[in-house]
Scaffold this motif. Structure first.
Motif, PDB file in Angstrom:
ATOM      1  N   PRO A 291       0.830  -1.203   0.000  1.00 26.78           N
ATOM      2  CA  PRO A 291       0.000   0.000   0.000  1.00 26.78           C
ATOM      3  C   PRO A 291       0.867   1.257   0.000  1.00 26.78           C
ATOM      4  CG  PRO A 291       0.083  -0.942   2.194  1.00 26.78           C
ATOM      5  CD  PRO A 291       0.771  -1.924   1.283  1.00 26.78           C
ATOM      6  N   ARG A 292       0.330   2.317  -0.544  1.00 26.89           N
ATOM      7  CA  ARG A 292       1.015   3.601  -0.555  1.00 26.89           C
ATOM      8  C   ARG A 292       0.076   4.621   0.072  1.00 26.89           C
ATOM      9  NH1 ARG A 292       6.240   3.259  -1.417  1.00 26.89           N
ATOM     10  NH2 ARG A 292       6.365   5.232  -2.523  1.00 26.89           N
ATOM     11  N   TYR A 293       0.627   5.500   0.846  1.00 26.85           N
ATOM     12  CA  TYR A 293      -0.224   6.434   1.572  1.00 26.85           C
ATOM     13  C   TYR A 293       0.446   7.786   1.672  1.00 26.85           C
ATOM     14  CZ  TYR A 293       2.942   5.164   5.382  1.00 26.85           C
ATOM     15  OH  TYR A 293       4.059   4.934   6.139  1.00 26.85           O
ATOM     16  N   CYS A 294      -0.312   8.748   2.170  1.00 25.54           N
ATOM     17  CA  CYS A 294       0.224  10.093   2.333  1.00 25.54           C
ATOM     18  C   CYS A 294      -0.537  10.806   3.440  1.00 25.54           C
ATOM     19  CB  CYS A 294       0.148  10.882   1.024  1.00 25.54           C
ATOM     20  SG  CYS A 294      -1.536  11.358   0.553  1.00 25.54           S
ATOM     21  N   THR A 295      -0.003  11.954   3.852  1.00 19.66           N
ATOM     22  CA  THR A 295      -0.727  12.886   4.696  1.00 19.66           C
ATOM     23  C   THR A 295      -0.939  14.160   3.890  1.00 19.66           C
ATOM     24  OG1 THR A 295       1.222  13.956   5.644  1.00 19.66           O
ATOM     25  CG2 THR A 295       0.447  11.946   6.716  1.00 19.66           C
ATOM     26  N   ALA A 296      -1.986  14.898   4.209  1.00 16.94           N
ATOM     27  CA  ALA A 296      -2.250  16.119   3.441  1.00 16.94           C
ATOM     28  C   ALA A 296      -3.189  17.035   4.198  1.00 16.94           C
ATOM     29  CB  ALA A 296      -2.855  15.779   2.073  1.00 16.94           C
ATOM     30  N   LEU A 297      -3.045  18.326   3.924  1.00 18.76           N
ATOM     31  CA  LEU A 297      -4.014  19.353   4.293  1.00 18.76           C
ATOM     32  C   LEU A 297      -4.597  19.900   3.003  1.00 18.76           C
ATOM     33  CD1 LEU A 297      -2.061  21.360   7.019  1.00 18.76           C
ATOM     34  CD2 LEU A 297      -4.086  19.970   7.413  1.00 18.76           C
ATOM     35  N   PHE A 298      -5.919  20.005   2.933  1.00 22.93           N
ATOM     36  CA  PHE A 298      -6.596  20.559   1.755  1.00 22.93           C
ATOM     37  C   PHE A 298      -7.504  21.688   2.251  1.00 22.93           C
ATOM     38  CE2 PHE A 298      -9.747  21.133  -1.473  1.00 22.93           C
ATOM     39  CZ  PHE A 298      -9.116  20.814  -2.670  1.00 22.93           C
ATOM     40  N   GLY A 299      -7.402  22.855   1.620  1.00 27.06           N
ATOM     41  CA  GLY A 299      -8.176  24.013   2.064  1.00 27.06           C
ATOM     42  C   GLY A 299      -8.818  24.759   0.922  1.00 27.06           C
ATOM     43  N   VAL A 300      -9.842  25.534   1.264  1.00 22.98           N
ATOM     44  CA  VAL A 300     -10.531  26.404   0.315  1.00 22.98           C
ATOM     45  C   VAL A 300     -10.591  27.808   0.904  1.00 22.98           C
ATOM     46  CG1 VAL A 300     -12.707  26.906  -0.855  1.00 22.98           C
ATOM     47  CG2 VAL A 300     -11.891  24.545  -0.700  1.00 22.98           C
ATOM     48  N   LEU A 301     -10.194  28.791   0.095  1.00 20.67           N
ATOM     49  CA  LEU A 301     -10.219  30.204   0.471  1.00 20.67           C
ATOM     50  C   LEU A 301     -11.413  30.884  -0.179  1.00 20.67           C
ATOM     51  CD1 LEU A 301      -6.478  30.965  -0.247  1.00 20.67           C
ATOM     52  CD2 LEU A 301      -7.507  31.225   2.013  1.00 20.67           C
ATOM     53  N   GLY A 306     -14.292  43.494   3.475  1.00 16.39           N
ATOM     54  CA  GLY A 306     -13.298  44.039   4.382  1.00 16.39           C
ATOM     55  C   GLY A 306     -11.918  43.454   4.249  1.00 16.39           C
ATOM     56  N   GLY A 307     -11.651  42.752   3.149  1.00 16.04           N
ATOM     57  CA  GLY A 307     -10.330  42.173   2.947  1.00 16.04           C
ATOM     58  C   GLY A 307     -10.071  40.907   3.727  1.00 16.04           C
ATOM     59  N   THR A 308     -11.110  40.316   4.308  1.00 14.55           N
ATOM     60  CA  THR A 308     -10.981  39.082   5.079  1.00 14.55           C
ATOM     61  C   THR A 308     -11.169  37.865   4.181  1.00 14.55           C
ATOM     62  OG1 THR A 308     -11.766  40.165   7.095  1.00 14.55           O
ATOM     63  CG2 THR A 308     -11.977  37.774   7.011  1.00 14.55           C
ATOM     64  N   PHE A 309     -10.546  36.745   4.543  1.00 11.86           N
ATOM     65  CA  PHE A 309     -10.733  35.482   3.827  1.00 11.86           C
ATOM     66  C   PHE A 309     -11.239  34.432   4.805  1.00 11.86           C
ATOM     67  CE2 PHE A 309      -8.051  37.574   0.819  1.00 11.86           C
ATOM     68  CZ  PHE A 309      -8.333  36.999  -0.407  1.00 11.86           C
ATOM     69  N   SER A 310     -12.271  33.706   4.395  1.00 10.75           N
ATOM     70  CA  SER A 310     -12.694  32.512   5.113  1.00 10.75           C
ATOM     71  C   SER A 310     -11.845  31.339   4.631  1.00 10.75           C
ATOM     72  CB  SER A 310     -14.181  32.236   4.866  1.00 10.75           C
ATOM     73  OG  SER A 310     -14.546  30.966   5.363  1.00 10.75           O
ATOM     74  N   VAL A 311     -11.363  30.543   5.583  1.00 13.09           N
ATOM     75  CA  VAL A 311     -10.512  29.393   5.255  1.00 13.09           C
ATOM     76  C   VAL A 311     -11.160  28.135   5.831  1.00 13.09           C
ATOM     77  CG1 VAL A 311      -8.237  28.350   5.429  1.00 13.09           C
ATOM     78  CG2 VAL A 311      -8.459  30.843   5.373  1.00 13.09           C
ATOM     79  N   THR A 312     -11.506  27.200   4.941  1.00 12.38           N
ATOM     80  CA  THR A 312     -12.003  25.892   5.351  1.00 12.38           C
ATOM     81  C   THR A 312     -10.903  24.878   5.077  1.00 12.38           C
ATOM     82  OG1 THR A 312     -14.258  26.533   4.792  1.00 12.38           O
ATOM     83  CG2 THR A 312     -13.837  24.197   5.097  1.00 12.38           C
ATOM     84  N   LEU A 313     -10.494  24.149   6.109  1.00 11.33           N
ATOM     85  CA  LEU A 313      -9.317  23.295   6.019  1.00 11.33           C
ATOM     86  C   LEU A 313      -9.655  21.899   6.532  1.00 11.33           C
ATOM     87  CD1 LEU A 313      -6.251  23.708   5.292  1.00 11.33           C
ATOM     88  CD2 LEU A 313      -5.864  24.019   7.742  1.00 11.33           C
ATOM     89  N   ILE A 352     -11.731  22.216   9.880  1.00 15.26           N
ATOM     90  CA  ILE A 352     -11.815  23.404  10.725  1.00 15.26           C
ATOM     91  C   ILE A 352     -12.024  24.604   9.818  1.00 15.26           C
ATOM     92  CG2 ILE A 352      -9.325  23.834  10.708  1.00 15.26           C
ATOM     93  CD1 ILE A 352      -9.565  24.785  13.609  1.00 15.26           C
ATOM     94  N   THR A 353     -12.734  25.603  10.310  1.00 15.42           N
ATOM     95  CA  THR A 353     -12.948  26.833   9.564  1.00 15.42           C
ATOM     96  C   THR A 353     -12.438  28.004  10.399  1.00 15.42           C
ATOM     97  OG1 THR A 353     -14.889  25.975   8.418  1.00 15.42           O
ATOM     98  CG2 THR A 353     -14.643  28.348   8.486  1.00 15.42           C
ATOM     99  N   THR A 354     -11.695  28.895   9.774  1.00 10.39           N
ATOM    100  CA  THR A 354     -11.195  30.086  10.436  1.00 10.39           C
ATOM    101  C   THR A 354     -11.250  31.249   9.463  1.00 10.39           C
ATOM    102  OG1 THR A 354      -9.367  30.964  11.774  1.00 10.39           O
ATOM    103  CG2 THR A 354      -8.775  29.720   9.804  1.00 10.39           C
ATOM    104  N   ARG A 355     -10.810  32.419   9.918  1.00 11.93           N
ATOM    105  CA  ARG A 355     -10.766  33.598   9.053  1.00 11.93           C
ATOM    106  C   ARG A 355      -9.398  34.242   9.143  1.00 11.93           C
ATOM    107  NH1 ARG A 355     -16.004  32.858   9.681  1.00 11.93           N
ATOM    108  NH2 ARG A 355     -17.413  33.527   8.013  1.00 11.93           N
ATOM    109  N   LEU A 356      -8.952  34.735   8.020  1.00 11.36           N
ATOM    110  CA  LEU A 356      -7.725  35.514   7.961  1.00 11.36           C
ATOM    111  C   LEU A 356      -8.112  36.972   7.769  1.00 11.36           C
ATOM    112  CD1 LEU A 356      -5.391  33.329   5.697  1.00 11.36           C
ATOM    113  CD2 LEU A 356      -5.519  33.397   8.194  1.00 11.36           C
ATOM    114  N   ALA A 357      -7.874  37.783   8.783  1.00  7.48           N
ATOM    115  CA  ALA A 357      -8.149  39.211   8.716  1.00  7.48           C
ATOM    116  C   ALA A 357      -6.903  39.936   8.201  1.00  7.48           C
ATOM    117  CB  ALA A 357      -8.550  39.717  10.094  1.00  7.48           C
TER     118      ALA A 357
END
Length: 437
Positions: A291-301, A306-313, A352-357
């Motif tokens: 088997p082959r595997y990996c780790t990863a983070l995938f996000g959507v901006l 007001g110049g803020t970005f919502s980040v879903t990760l 997780i969801t956060t915001r970048l101000a």
């Protein structure tokens, strides 16, 4: 769409000769089945809810299928007008809502015989110099219509195929050139590594993005990866991860992983769904005792007022990203419970969801960074990294990576694994001083 006269007119002989030369330069004809192309065809079939989808290359007198989802046992068909040949001849999306009602397609073998095609839509696979190698196609056994949005998605699938062909051609040319000039393993590894990463990050309005890759071994290809790309609206997708192993096997897994995540984002960009799609692909491609595997983070901006970005990760067993706030605090974006991709029977992927101000940033990294050791043998760790970043001065994503670069340099021999970095920052509000940097 083209006119009836244009549809029926055959390509000029000189143009067809140039097109065939373009087909042959990619060395794709009669190659074995491939997980990347099979995945693209499968995603296209699911997106259109049709039983058949193909990645087709049009040769001189045949249409050869690099992937034929739902056409079991069929590797090629004669090159005849009406379906594949028509799409390639004119290089535009080609749609036949009802093949039996269209005199150009009614007598095609796939229409009159098995499997009885009644609907056909295609988008050409087009090179940078304008040659149409083939098409990505969706077919159904009942008549139907498609929307403009679906045609645009089909063109995106065709573009993914072209990106993969260019990547492989670049790798083949690099290997051939390096073998002819020198056998220096260090230079070859660096060149191959570059083919597995985007040559440059796109410009995201209202955001600064920067990435870096640090190799621990100059003569071995690593398995870390990252990417940033637009979706079909104002959103942007990004990911970073690490595959198991080193060398050629890791490079093949990295290529499959990166293009699967890109293709999955076209079908459904929800981060946990994208990781689940990747998990299914890895299990299908690597079965049995290896088997082959990996780790990863995938996000959507998603940009907000007001110049803020919502980040879903979402995370699949990967170290937490770090949010660096404008007030100087460093906040781990913890996703506890996210599990390895491609290894477990029913893995969980957490989000997780956060915001970048304005003035905030987020840093994604592979474990080569936090597993690096100080001269006394102690590991840097997430806490040590957070402490270092909270005390450092930086202005944007480029400056943030410069801080990490200096840290890696200071650790020196304590860095024993490759490290990939991806930083995204929101510019601060003009004329506002920031303290505690």
């Amino acid at each position: 769409m083209t006119s009836e006269a244009q549809r029926c007119a055959p390509p000029a002989p000189a143009d067809e000769r140039r097109r065939l030369r373009a087909v042959r330069r990619y060395h794709i004809l009669d190659t074995p089945p491939d997980g990347v192309f099979d995945r693209i065809a499968g995603l296209a079939a699911r997106f259109f809810d049709v039983p058949i989808a193909t990645v087709a290359i049009v040769d001189e007198d045949r249409v050869w299928f690099k992937s034929a989802h739902g056409l079991h046992g069929v590797r090629e068909v004669p090159r005849e007008p009406g379906l594949y040949a028509t799409a390639v001849a004119h290089g535009v999306p080609h749609v036949v809502p009802d093949t039996l009602a269209d005199p150009r397609t009614a007598d095609h073998p796939l229409v009159r015989g098995e499997p009885g095609i009644r609907f056909y839509a295609s988008a050409p696979i087009t090179t940078a110099d304008g040659h149409h190698l083939g098409s990505v196609d969706v077919l159904d056994t009942r008549p139907r219509r498609v929307s403009r949005e679906q045609i645009a998605a089909l063109q995106d699938f065709a573009a993914l195929v072209m990106d993969e062909l260019e990547l492989r051609l670049s790798a083949m040319r690099t290997v051939s050139s390096e073998r002819a000039l020198r056998t220096d393993a260090e230079r070859l590894a660096r060149t191959l590594q570059r083919t597995l990463l985007p040559p440059a990050l796109p410009q995201v309005p209202g955001l600064c993005a920067a990435a870096a890759y640090h190799t621990a071994s100059a003569d071995e290809v690593g398995g870390d990866f990252y990417d940033l790309f637009p979706l079909d609206d104002d959103r942007w997708a990004f990911f970073l991860g690490d595959v198991c192993g080193k060398g050629a096997d890791a490079a093949a897994l990295t290529s499959l992983t990166r293009y699967t995540l890109r293709a999955a984002a076209i079908y459904d960009p929800e981060p946990r769904t994208a990781l689940a799609n990747l998990d299914s692909v890895l299990k299908g491609e690597y079965q049995g005792d290896n088997p082959r595997y990996c780790t990863a983070l995938f996000g959507v901006l998603l940009p907000e007022p007001g110049g803020t970005f919502s980040v879903t990760l979402a995370s699949g067993g990967h170290p937490s990203a770090l949010a660096l706030r404008a007030d100087g605090t460093v906040e781990p974006l913890a996703t506890p419970g996210g599990q390895l991709i491609g290894l477990l029977p029913r893995p969980q992927f957490t989000g997780i969801t956060t915001r970048l101000a304005p003035g905030d940033a987020v840093l994604l990294y592979t474990d080569g960074l936090t597993e690096a050791r100080h001269p006394d043998g102690t590991m840097l760790g997430e806490e040590g990294l957070s402490a270092h970043l909270s005390a450092a001065a930086w202005q944007d994503a480029d400056g943030l990576l410069a801080v990490v670069d200096d840290l890696l340099t200071a650790l020196g021999a304590g860095v024993s694994d490759d490290t990939a970095l991806l930083a995204l920052s929101v510019p601060p509000v003009p004329h506002t001083t920031q303290e505690n940097r």
